[in-house]
Design a protein around this motif. Structure first.
Motif, PDB file in Angstrom:
ATOM      1  N   HIS A 184       1.732 -11.941   7.334  1.00 20.66           N
ATOM      2  CA  HIS A 184       1.987 -11.622   8.735  1.00 20.66           C
ATOM      3  C   HIS A 184       1.093 -10.453   9.146  1.00 20.66           C
ATOM      4  CE1 HIS A 184       5.640 -14.131   8.526  1.00 20.66           C
ATOM      5  NE2 HIS A 184       5.857 -13.552   7.355  1.00 20.66           N
ATOM      6  N   PRO A 185       0.273 -10.606  10.197  1.00 25.28           N
ATOM      7  CA  PRO A 185      -0.618  -9.520  10.598  1.00 25.28           C
ATOM      8  C   PRO A 185       0.160  -8.331  11.160  1.00 25.28           C
ATOM      9  CG  PRO A 185      -0.680 -11.301  12.207  1.00 25.28           C
ATOM     10  CD  PRO A 185       0.137 -11.801  11.063  1.00 25.28           C
ATOM     11  N   LEU A 186      -0.308  -7.143  10.827  1.00 25.23           N
ATOM     12  CA  LEU A 186       0.268  -5.915  11.362  1.00 25.23           C
ATOM     13  C   LEU A 186      -0.783  -5.178  12.181  1.00 25.23           C
ATOM     14  CD1 LEU A 186       2.192  -4.405   8.287  1.00 25.23           C
ATOM     15  CD2 LEU A 186       3.174  -5.644  10.225  1.00 25.23           C
ATOM     16  N   GLU A 187      -0.343  -4.528  13.242  1.00 20.21           N
ATOM     17  CA  GLU A 187      -1.269  -3.707  14.026  1.00 20.21           C
ATOM     18  C   GLU A 187      -1.622  -2.431  13.268  1.00 20.21           C
ATOM     19  OE1 GLU A 187       0.187  -2.949  17.904  1.00 20.21           O
ATOM     20  OE2 GLU A 187       0.256  -5.070  18.494  1.00 20.21           O
ATOM     21  N   GLN A 188      -0.657  -1.940  12.464  1.00 21.96           N
ATOM     22  CA  GLN A 188      -0.918  -0.726  11.688  1.00 21.96           C
ATOM     23  C   GLN A 188      -1.787  -1.043  10.472  1.00 21.96           C
ATOM     24  OE1 GLN A 188       2.100  -2.163  12.260  1.00 21.96           O
ATOM     25  NE2 GLN A 188       3.690  -0.604  12.545  1.00 21.96           N
ATOM     26  N   ASP A 189      -2.548  -0.052  10.053  1.00 22.92           N
ATOM     27  CA  ASP A 189      -3.429  -0.183   8.900  1.00 22.92           C
ATOM     28  C   ASP A 189      -2.626   0.104   7.627  1.00 22.92           C
ATOM     29  OD1 ASP A 189      -5.449  -0.213   7.065  1.00 22.92           O
ATOM     30  OD2 ASP A 189      -6.412   1.636   7.751  1.00 22.92           O
ATOM     31  N   ARG A 190      -1.794  -0.866   7.227  1.00 30.10           N
ATOM     32  CA  ARG A 190      -0.989  -0.675   6.023  1.00 30.10           C
ATOM     33  C   ARG A 190      -0.603  -2.026   5.438  1.00 30.10           C
ATOM     34  NH1 ARG A 190       4.825  -0.538   6.493  1.00 30.10           N
ATOM     35  NH2 ARG A 190       5.530  -1.294   8.533  1.00 30.10           N
ATOM     36  N   VAL A 191      -0.174  -2.007   4.182  1.00 31.23           N
ATOM     37  CA  VAL A 191       0.278  -3.198   3.470  1.00 31.23           C
ATOM     38  C   VAL A 191       1.729  -2.986   3.059  1.00 31.23           C
ATOM     39  CG1 VAL A 191      -0.048  -4.640   1.429  1.00 31.23           C
ATOM     40  CG2 VAL A 191      -2.039  -3.671   2.595  1.00 31.23           C
ATOM     41  N   CYS A 192       2.571  -3.968   3.319  1.00 26.37           N
ATOM     42  CA  CYS A 192       3.973  -3.849   2.927  1.00 26.37           C
ATOM     43  C   CYS A 192       4.528  -5.233   2.597  1.00 26.37           C
ATOM     44  CB  CYS A 192       4.808  -3.181   4.018  1.00 26.37           C
ATOM     45  SG  CYS A 192       4.889  -4.119   5.561  1.00 26.37           S
ATOM     46  N   LEU A 193       5.713  -5.244   2.011  1.00 21.74           N
ATOM     47  CA  LEU A 193       6.392  -6.485   1.674  1.00 21.74           C
ATOM     48  C   LEU A 193       7.477  -6.784   2.697  1.00 21.74           C
ATOM     49  CD1 LEU A 193       6.896  -6.072  -2.191  1.00 21.74           C
ATOM     50  CD2 LEU A 193       5.301  -7.620  -1.049  1.00 21.74           C
ATOM     51  N   GLN A 194       7.675  -8.051   2.963  1.00 25.28           N
ATOM     52  CA  GLN A 194       8.803  -8.468   3.799  1.00 25.28           C
ATOM     53  C   GLN A 194      10.110  -8.062   3.137  1.00 25.28           C
ATOM     54  OE1 GLN A 194       8.607 -10.247   6.696  1.00 25.28           O
ATOM     55  NE2 GLN A 194      10.576 -11.290   6.958  1.00 25.28           N
ATOM     56  N   GLU A 195      10.173  -8.286   1.825  1.00 22.58           N
ATOM     57  CA  GLU A 195      11.386  -7.958   1.074  1.00 22.58           C
ATOM     58  C   GLU A 195      10.989  -7.551  -0.346  1.00 22.58           C
ATOM     59  OE1 GLU A 195      15.579 -10.116  -0.238  1.00 22.58           O
ATOM     60  OE2 GLU A 195      14.423 -10.919   1.435  1.00 22.58           O
ATOM     61  N   PRO A 196      11.009  -6.253  -0.651  1.00 21.34           N
ATOM     62  CA  PRO A 196      10.618  -5.803  -1.987  1.00 21.34           C
ATOM     63  C   PRO A 196      11.506  -6.407  -3.075  1.00 21.34           C
ATOM     64  CG  PRO A 196      10.687  -3.961  -0.451  1.00 21.34           C
ATOM     65  CD  PRO A 196      11.297  -5.135   0.260  1.00 21.34           C
ATOM     66  N   ILE A 197      10.926  -6.604  -4.265  1.00 21.02           N
ATOM     67  CA  ILE A 197      11.683  -7.106  -5.405  1.00 21.02           C
ATOM     68  C   ILE A 197      12.574  -5.983  -5.942  1.00 21.02           C
ATOM     69  CG2 ILE A 197      11.510  -8.020  -7.759  1.00 21.02           C
ATOM     70  CD1 ILE A 197       8.789  -9.170  -6.978  1.00 21.02           C
ATOM     71  N   PRO A 198      13.858  -6.242  -6.125  1.00 22.28           N
ATOM     72  CA  PRO A 198      14.752  -5.198  -6.648  1.00 22.28           C
ATOM     73  C   PRO A 198      14.249  -4.635  -7.968  1.00 22.28           C
ATOM     74  CG  PRO A 198      16.032  -7.082  -5.868  1.00 22.28           C
ATOM     75  CD  PRO A 198      14.591  -7.489  -5.831  1.00 22.28           C
ATOM     76  N   GLY A 199      14.196  -3.319  -8.063  1.00 15.21           N
ATOM     77  CA  GLY A 199      13.774  -2.668  -9.293  1.00 15.21           C
ATOM     78  C   GLY A 199      12.282  -2.483  -9.426  1.00 15.21           C
ATOM     79  N   VAL A 200      11.488  -2.995  -8.457  1.00 16.39           N
ATOM     80  CA  VAL A 200      10.029  -2.852  -8.507  1.00 16.39           C
ATOM     81  C   VAL A 200       9.576  -2.051  -7.284  1.00 16.39           C
ATOM     82  CG1 VAL A 200       7.802  -4.038  -8.533  1.00 16.39           C
ATOM     83  CG2 VAL A 200       9.773  -5.060  -9.714  1.00 16.39           C
ATOM     84  N   ALA A 201       8.933  -0.921  -7.510  1.00 17.09           N
ATOM     85  CA  ALA A 201       8.429  -0.124  -6.392  1.00 17.09           C
ATOM     86  C   ALA A 201       7.416  -0.938  -5.607  1.00 17.09           C
ATOM     87  CB  ALA A 201       7.795   1.170  -6.917  1.00 17.09           C
ATOM     88  N   GLU A 202       7.484  -0.871  -4.274  1.00 19.08           N
ATOM     89  CA  GLU A 202       6.614  -1.682  -3.437  1.00 19.08           C
ATOM     90  C   GLU A 202       5.138  -1.468  -3.774  1.00 19.08           C
ATOM     91  OE1 GLU A 202       7.262  -2.954   0.962  1.00 19.08           O
ATOM     92  OE2 GLU A 202       6.157  -1.051   1.021  1.00 19.08           O
TER      93      GLU A 202
END
Length: 293
Positions: free
Chosen positions: A58-76
């Motif tokens: 999904h494109p973001l206007e902000q210059d960043r990378v993120c997850l829709q839903e992080p995996i439990p126990g794993v830092a994004e």
């Protein structure tokens, strides 16, 4: 003007799609030596399966990378898809942002390459979405910085692998039906490769030897010694066809001559095991899908 509109629509379609990140099998694994840095020298054969995780970007206007839903126990920041996207941005100077949505179907820690495949799909698809123009070879080199299995998923074909698994040559093998069992255990790959009982001096073979039936996995005995549930899964699957370990496991698999035989084994094993039914693919489902655009 019409061409520009057409290209824009095509780009939007790519953003809306779900992209496959297929599983892989190691159809054979030989350890032929060890480098001075501790990495083992291998010979192996990779084949993809039509069993996949699915990624949507999904494109973001902000210059960043993120997850829709992080995996439990794993830092994004440690997630391989996030690392892959940030690596692309770092080497290309791209200032676009993305939110990554992952539909996880492949078991973690099973030797099917799920995390590596997710990273490879991220590299390949974002290279398209962000119009970076990197070659497959460049993406493979980036993938190796993320993990030894990432390059083969970027390569996208059944492959004969050497070195630490990154020296790849396309190979054609039968696209058979496969049943995979995932025992309820996570195999520690580091523990396997440092085990004193591991064979590290297997004689190198040629592709013709593999095709003639030399398909052993040098990790099998050590894995079964340390993880009894893997041996039990292998025994259960061996009642239907020749069962083998993929990579360092924990998954074991068997290939079947017909879909009917595979489905029968799959149905009968389901009550006692976490079982998957799939078909071997000599061309990655990711590239099969990309070829339509």
């Amino acid at each position: 003007m019409e061409n520009v509109v057409t290209e824009a629509r095509a780009a939007n379609a790519l953003w809306k799609e779900k992209w496959p990140a297929p599983a892989k099998l190691n159809l054979m694994l030989r350890i032929t030596g060890r480098r001075d840095d501790g990495y083992h020298l291998l010979q192996t054969v990779f084949q993809m399966l039509d069993l996949c995780d699915w990624l949507t970007f999904h494109p973001l206007e902000q210059d960043r990378v993120c997850l829709q839903e992080p995996i439990p126990g794993v830092a994004e920041a440690d997630d391989l898809t996030v690392r892959a996207a940030n690596l692309l941005k770092e080497i290309s100077g791209c200032r676009q942002g993305v939110r990554i949505e992952v539909e996880k179907n492949l078991p973690m820690g099973g030797g099917l390459g799920g995390g590596s495949s997710d990273a490879a799909t991220t590299l390949v698809v974002l290279n398209q979405l962000w119009s970076l123009g990197l070659s497959t070879e460049e993406l493979m080199r980036l993938g190796l910085r993320l993990g030894a299995d990432v390059p083969v998923f970027v390569f996208g074909c059944a492959a004969w692998g050497e070195g630490v698994g990154e020296e790849l040559q396309e190979i054609v093998v039968p696209e058979q039906w496969v049943v995979v069992i995932k025992p309820n255990v996570h195999v520690d790959t580091g523990k396997i490769f440092t085990h004193e009982g591991l064979t590290r001096d297997s004689k190198a073979i040629k592709i013709a030897d593999f095709l003639a039936g030399d398909q052993r996995n040098d990790c099998f005995e050590v894995v079964c010694k340390l993880y009894r549930s893997v041996e039990k899964a292998w025994e259960a699957l061996s009642g239907y066809a020749e069962a083998r370990l993929t990579g360092t496991g924990a998954c074991v698999f068997a290939q079947f001559a017909s879909e009917r035989e595979a489905r029968q084994a799959y149905a009968e094993l389901q009550g006692d095991w976490q079982v998957y039914l799939a078909k071997g693919q000599n061309r990655s489902p990711l590239y099969q899908k990309l070829s339509h655009y």
